[in-house]
Design an enzyme around this catalytic site. Structure first.
Site, PDB file in Angstrom:
ATOM      1  N   ASP A   1      12.142 -16.684  22.333  1.00 38.00           N
ATOM      2  CA  ASP A   1      11.286 -16.088  23.365  1.00 38.00           C
ATOM      3  C   ASP A   1      10.657 -17.147  24.255  1.00 38.00           C
ATOM      4  O   ASP A   1      10.482 -18.289  23.846  1.00 38.00           O
ATOM      5  CB  ASP A   1      10.185 -15.250  22.722  1.00 38.00           C
ATOM      6  CG  ASP A   1       9.336 -16.064  21.746  1.00 38.00           C
ATOM      7  OD1 ASP A   1       9.925 -16.820  20.956  1.00 38.00           O
ATOM      8  OD2 ASP A   1       8.106 -15.961  21.794  1.00 38.00           O
ATOM      9  N   GLU A   2      10.297 -16.717  25.442  1.00 44.09           N
ATOM     10  CA  GLU A   2       9.470 -17.496  26.370  1.00 44.09           C
ATOM     11  C   GLU A   2       9.875 -18.964  26.433  1.00 44.09           C
ATOM     12  O   GLU A   2       9.027 -19.847  26.346  1.00 44.09           O
ATOM     13  CB  GLU A   2       7.999 -17.387  25.947  1.00 44.09           C
ATOM     14  CG  GLU A   2       7.502 -15.966  25.979  1.00 44.09           C
ATOM     15  CD  GLU A   2       6.079 -15.814  25.438  1.00 44.09           C
ATOM     16  OE1 GLU A   2       5.325 -15.050  26.050  1.00 44.09           O
ATOM     17  OE2 GLU A   2       5.742 -16.438  24.423  1.00 44.09           O
ATOM     18  N   ALA A   3      11.170 -19.211  26.604  1.00 47.86           N
ATOM     19  CA  ALA A   3      11.650 -20.590  26.635  1.00 47.86           C
ATOM     20  C   ALA A   3      11.617 -21.124  28.072  1.00 47.86           C
ATOM     21  O   ALA A   3      12.594 -21.693  28.559  1.00 47.86           O
ATOM     22  CB  ALA A   3      13.049 -20.674  26.037  1.00 47.86           C
TER      23      ALA A   3
END
Ligand code: TNX
Length: 505
Positions: A319-321
């Protein structure tokens, strides 16, 4: 012996039957009562080790309040009246891996299930059928009775879970075990542990010892953090297994890795160790995807985690990379997914992983976009954790002191009144694996905080995962939940007494 019909007890027994959560698939009441006595035997299948353990689990849970030491015996020959029987004999295979059938008459209780998990879930139903006082840790006067009935019950979805973030704040093994017992009481079967994030690395990795030693020594707000040794983790896994709950460990990569970057300079593109992070920002850290050592790191960590985890699922985050380059992100996810597959595991990841080419065995977790649709298009199954419905770190309302608000307030009604089958427009229902309620811990420091945010909402997610949509409605649920207040109190759960629910004393 006086066994005459007592209408007050029968009425109470019927109300316990009507208040079961999650609501069973099919219930028929026959209006009478079965009385538990201090010598009621619990018969189990001879030769079934699991059946015997479940029989003892039932006896152990009935003992504190009743004071009865119920004998657990192998069934043989003609069984006496007044008995309890837990058995796989003659069970309908159509009940599946977790279903059960319960028949209670005035002089016997028979719980049948083709598999041990079904017996275990049926035992939770039996606990809820007794008066609430059955959960008291001290002996009560009784009497102890159950409604006569038949129940046929099985889950709607295979995956019914909670996620606990032990990275932003750390929670002790005993805290996690108490949660596991509560998950079991509501027939949940997955505990996803978010073991690593920017603020902390919470699992010992023997080939990279500084992850826990350095990365485990921080938390949000700057406190001491902590980590599970591999022995601690194995204890949690075994405890969960004994409650028919599978632990799904998450190592969040390639973002959310500041704690790892602070532990090992070589994981940083700069070659310089990151400073520890004790704030609550997201999306700023990335493993250095140009370096081969990063892939070695991922393989070593996932190898050790896989060896400690009997279940097939390893969560890789994803996630949220925002700090990883998009093409490198895709390459990383594909590489990690393949290496897990070659060691016999299935990767699970937040729905962003659908940007990569997924194996059909990979599982995506929907939280706040429609990338889950792309995952399903690629053949993957999806777990539903929509942030605006199922994030238990969202505040209940304006008065909630703990928690965040970015996905909106989630009161008990909002947490309950949604259906995974219609949550994401156009999502193919045959790709829905189940439901999971995440609890992120940026603002939660103690088990009491965790309980306050999880209860009572978690109970609603348990029902969404287990019960058929046709037996669910808010008004009925609200009244059933109200009746669980005294049980939660006896189980020492610090739950939010939401004003939406007409709590019973
Ligand atoms: C988003 S949900 C995150 C977490 C935060 C959470 C807070 C997800 C996959 N990422 O890193 O803790 O919001 O609600």
């Amino acid at each position: 012996m006086k066994t005459s019909f007592d209408p007050t007890q029968a009425a109470q027994a019927l109300s316990n039957l009507q208040n079961i959560i999650p609501a069973p698939a099919e219930v028929h009441s026959s209006g009478g009562i079965f009385k538990l006595a201090d010598h009621t035997p619990i018969y189990v299948d001879p030769g079934s080790a699991e059946g015997k353990i479940i029989g003892m689990y039932l006896a152990d849970h009935l003992k504190p309040a009743t004071g009865y030491a119920l004998p657990v015996l192998p069934a043989a020959g003609t069984l006496p009246p007044g008995r309890i029987t837990l058995t796989a004999a003659g069970a309908d295979l159509g009940l599946g891996a977790e279903g059960y059938e319960l028949v209670i008459t005035t002089d016997s209780l028979t719980l049948r299930a083709p598999h041990a998990a079904g017996l275990f879930h049926g035992v939770q139903t039996i606990r809820q059928l007794f008066p609430a006082g059955i959960e008291s840790p001290a002996v009560q006067s009784g009497p102890w009775f159950l409604p006569t009935l038949t129940i046929r019950d099985y889950p709607r979805y295979e995956w019914r879970g909670m996620m606990l973030d032990v990275a932003r704040h750390f929670f002790a093994v005993a805290d996690v075990e108490k949660l596991i017992d509560l998950l079991a009481y509501y027939k949940m079967d997955r505990l996803h542990l978010h073991l690593t994030d920017d603020q902390g690395w919470r699992i010992e990795i023997k080939s990279w010892p500084d992850l826990a030693r350095i990365g485990g020594a921080t938390e949000v707000g700057g406190g001491p953090g902590g980590y599970y040794t591999q022995e601690d983790y194995k204890e949690i896994v075994a405890y969960a297994q004994s409650r028919y709950i599978m632990v799904v460990p998450e190592i969040d990569m390639p973002g959310h890795v500041n704690a790892a970057l602070a532990s090992y300079p070589e994981l940083n593109c700069s070659g310089v160790a990151a400073e520890p992070h004790t704030g609550i920002d997201v999306g700023f850290s990335s493993l250095c995807l140009d370096k081969e050592i990063t892939y070695q790191f991922a393989d070593d960590v996932l190898g050790e985690i896989s060896a400690l985890t009997p279940g097939p699922y390893i969560h890789i985050g994803g996630d949220e990379a925002a700090a990883s380059k998009p093409d490198q992100y895709i390459g990383f996810i594909q590489r990690v997914q393949a290496s897990l597959r070659s060691s016999g595991k299935q990767a699970v990841g937040w729905e962003e992983i659908a940007k990569a080419k997924l194996l059909t065995t990979t599982i995506a977790q929907h939280w706040n976009s429609d990338l889950a649709l792309q995952a399903a298009d690629q053949g993957a199954e999806v777990i539903f954790s929509p942030a605006d419905r199922a994030y238990m770190d969202m505040k209940y309302d304006e008065s909630t002191q703990l928690g965040l608000i970015w996905a909106g307030y989630i009161n008990v009604n909002r947490g309950y009144t949604w259906d995974p089958a219609t949550n994401l427009n156009g999502f193919p229902i045959n790709h829905i694996l189940g439901v999971e309620a995440p609890l992120w811990s940026e603002t939660l420091q103690t088990l009491q905080d965790v309980e306050y945010m999880a209860f009572p909402r978690l109970i609603g997610y348990a029902e969404i995962g287990w019960s058929q949509q046709t037996v669910r409605d808010w008004n009925g649920y609200r009244d059933r939940l109200a009746a669980h207040g005294p049980r939660l109190t006896l189980m020492n759960v610090n739950f939010f007494h939401s004003p939406e629910v007409p709590w019973k004393e």
